[in-house]
Scaffold this motif. Structure first.
Motif, short mmCIF file in Angstrom:
data_model
loop_
_atom_site.label_atom_id
_atom_site.label_comp_id
_atom_site.label_asym_id
_atom_site.label_seq_id
_atom_site.Cartn_x
_atom_site.Cartn_y
_atom_site.Cartn_z
N ALA A 129 28.03 26.67 -2.41
CA ALA A 129 29.13 25.72 -2.54
C ALA A 129 29.97 25.64 -1.26
CB ALA A 129 30.02 26.09 -3.73
N GLY A 130 29.95 26.73 -0.47
CA GLY A 130 30.72 26.72 0.77
C GLY A 130 30.22 25.71 1.78
N LEU A 131 28.96 25.27 1.66
CA LEU A 131 28.40 24.32 2.62
C LEU A 131 29.16 22.99 2.58
CD1 LEU A 131 26.15 23.97 4.73
CD2 LEU A 131 24.69 23.08 2.90
N ASN A 132 29.62 22.60 1.39
CA ASN A 132 30.38 21.35 1.28
C ASN A 132 31.67 21.42 2.10
OD1 ASN A 132 28.57 20.02 -0.44
ND2 ASN A 132 29.44 21.01 -2.24
N ASN A 133 32.25 22.63 2.22
CA ASN A 133 33.45 22.79 3.04
C ASN A 133 33.17 22.47 4.49
OD1 ASN A 133 34.39 23.75 0.62
ND2 ASN A 133 35.03 25.74 1.38
N VAL A 134 31.98 22.83 4.96
CA VAL A 134 31.62 22.58 6.36
C VAL A 134 31.56 21.07 6.61
CG1 VAL A 134 29.88 22.94 8.15
CG2 VAL A 134 30.33 24.74 6.47
N LEU A 190 43.37 24.21 7.26
CA LEU A 190 42.05 24.05 6.67
C LEU A 190 41.01 24.92 7.37
CD1 LEU A 190 40.58 22.44 4.45
CD2 LEU A 190 40.08 20.69 6.17
N LEU A 191 41.09 24.98 8.69
CA LEU A 191 40.16 25.81 9.46
C LEU A 191 40.35 27.30 9.15
CD1 LEU A 191 40.44 23.94 12.87
CD2 LEU A 191 38.41 24.02 11.41
N ILE A 209 35.04 19.58 6.75
CA ILE A 209 35.71 19.80 8.03
C ILE A 209 35.20 18.81 9.08
CG2 ILE A 209 35.86 21.43 9.97
CD1 ILE A 209 36.16 23.64 7.90
N MET A 210 33.89 18.55 9.06
CA MET A 210 33.34 17.56 10.00
C MET A 210 34.04 16.22 9.86
SD MET A 210 29.23 18.21 9.78
CE MET A 210 28.50 19.82 10.09
#
Length: 471
Positions: free
Chosen positions: A250-255, A445-446, A258-259
């Motif tokens: 699920a953390g991949l969606n955060n990446v 956010l970062l 951020i993009m």
């Protein structure tokens, strides 16, 4: 991406996803009956035709409640249409590893399909409207109709079984349990959890419907779900590993978020970047296929997969800066793909292998049910973590915005004077404040994602170590 591009609330969109997913779980319980009732050719023609009708209705309506009904029907007929291709592939492959190859193909499509589909619909999304995008999907179903009509025969997989003996009550209870639970998980943050009567009612509905479903399966002569699957230790271990895997995933969606929100990359550029993850996923799936065919132990595969995910999560914590480059973010995206590709099919095979023939289908349903819950829970965890951590870091960063801070004063007057040369005094103040708020939000956010991926690293590492120690 869809929520921002089409101006749709992300929670509503996630619930529409879970509405279909929950219906898929229930439909899988009765899928063998449908496969047995129809011949292959007429089965595909019927299910594809119904899918076309459903998609056409979606393309001509803007009514949210109608779309809810259509998503429910998509869950039923989408899985009925697609599920027959797995036994078709297995039947055509003349090898003892036919089932492994079929599952590898299926999960390769599942893990990479979102990116590939977006690329196929890119021109439609950019140049036309939502209705045209849905009709593009209809054209693919029409192509399936043509293929099915041309090459398939009227043979059956199994002896014909009537459909009138389906346990509709159990199906409804399970569906109600899944939907009420998913609604509470997804909308809990917005509605302040137990302070909301809606969430309390959904949790009550979840417990009642789940309890009734379990009791009905326990005492029914021919249950649609055999509760004895839970007596197998590998089922419980597989469920736990799937849960951990999906939380990390699920953390991949955060990446990608951020993009779009911090680095301000265009959506089509982000979609192209996702192919680094697709490439890693395909490589991971191929490696897992080789390992499964060579009968490498599940312990080795799982420990390796979670170790790769641990390295990847640690790597991601070093890329969250206010600006970055493609070649900084691409390697961890590729590595994440390898990790998830390496784990997915072996986890499914681990769950269904070793079960008696009458429980294999229930094992597959368990895998899908776990993915349903972990998808919803993973989404909720990330949403709540980002909200809490972002507010915490924003408050911390704001304390530095003081007239006595020379760095802040220098930046303030520099930006303010630049804006004042083009705007009125009040507008210059407003624009300058907005710029600082935007920078605080981006930095918060970062920092939040650095913390999240640090936690995910420790979870993945601990999982890999426990697997190695597990006998």
């Amino acid at each position: 991406f869809t929520s921002s591009f089409l101006d749709v609330d992300s929670d509503d969109l996630q619930y529409l996803l879970m509405l279909m997913y929950g219906t898929i779980v229930v439909t899988l319980l009765v899928l063998p009956r449908f496969l047995a009732y129809f011949s292959v050719k007429y089965y595909i023609l019927l299910m594809s035709s119904i899918s076309i009708i459903i998609l056409y209705v979606v393309s001509v309506t803007n009514n949210y409640h109608v779309i809810l009904v259509m998503r429910f029907l998509e869950g039923i007929f989408g899985v009925l249409e697609g599920a027959i291709f797995l036994p078709l592939i297995t039947a055509e492959l003349k090898t003892k590893h036919a089932r492994i190859v079929a599952y590898l193909f299926l999960y390769a499509i599942m893990l990479t399909g979102g990116t590939i589909t977006t690329s196929l619909l890119k021109a439609s999304i950019e140049n036309y409207n939502f209705q045209h995008m849905v009709l593009m999907i209809v054209y693919f179903h029409i192509f399936v109709l043509i293929v099915a009509f041309s090459i398939f025969n009227t043979n059956r997989f199994f002896a014909k079984i009537p459909l009138y003996q389906l346990d509709h009550v159990s199906c409804f209870l399970l569906w109600l349990s899944l939907q009420s639970g998913a609604y509470a998980i997804i909308y809990g943050k917005r509605l302040m959890w137990l302070e909301s009567n809606q969430i309390v009612f959904c949790l009550f509905l979840f417990m009642i419907s789940s309890g009734l479903f379990i009791l009905k399966q326990k005492y029914r002569k021919r249950p649609i779900f055999h509760l004895e699957v839970f007596s197998y230790v590998h089922i419980l271990v597989g469920i736990l590993l799937f849960f951990i895997f999906y939380v990390i995933r699920a953390g991949l969606n955060n990446v990608y978020s951020i993009m779009a929100n911090v680095w301000k990359w265009p959506w089509e550029y982000i979609n192209n970047i996702q192919y680094f993850n697709v490439g890693g996923t395909i490589l991971g799936i191929l490696i897992s296929g080789i390992l499964l065919m060579r009968a490498v132990s599940s312990k080795t595969i799982f420990a390796s997969g979670f170790a790769i995910l641990a390295i990847d999560c640690a790597w991601f914590t070093y890329v969250f800066y206010p600006d970055t480059t493609l070649w900084t973010i691409a390697p961890p995206l590729f590595l994440q793909g390898i990790g998830q590709g390496l784990l997915f099919t072996p986890l499914v095979m681990y769950i269904i292998t070793g079960l008696p023939p009458n429980l294999v289908s229930n094992g597959a349903v368990m895998g899908t049910t776990v993915r349903f819950w972990t998808t919803a829970i993973g989404y909720s965890i990330m949403q709540n973590a980002i909200l809490y951590l972002s507010l915490k870091h924003a408050d911390s960063l704001s304390t530095n915005f003081s007239p006595t801070n020379p760095i802040f004063s220098s930046l303030w007057y520099s930006n303010f004077n630049a804006n004042l040369s083009k705007l009125t005094y009040n507008d210059a103040v407003s624009i300058t404040i907005g710029g600082f708020k935007s920078k605080i939000s981006a930095q918060a956010l970062l920092l939040s994602n650095m913390e999240i991926f640090t936690v995910l690293f420790w979870i993945a590492l601990a999982t890999a170590i426990i697997i190695l120690l597990y006998k």
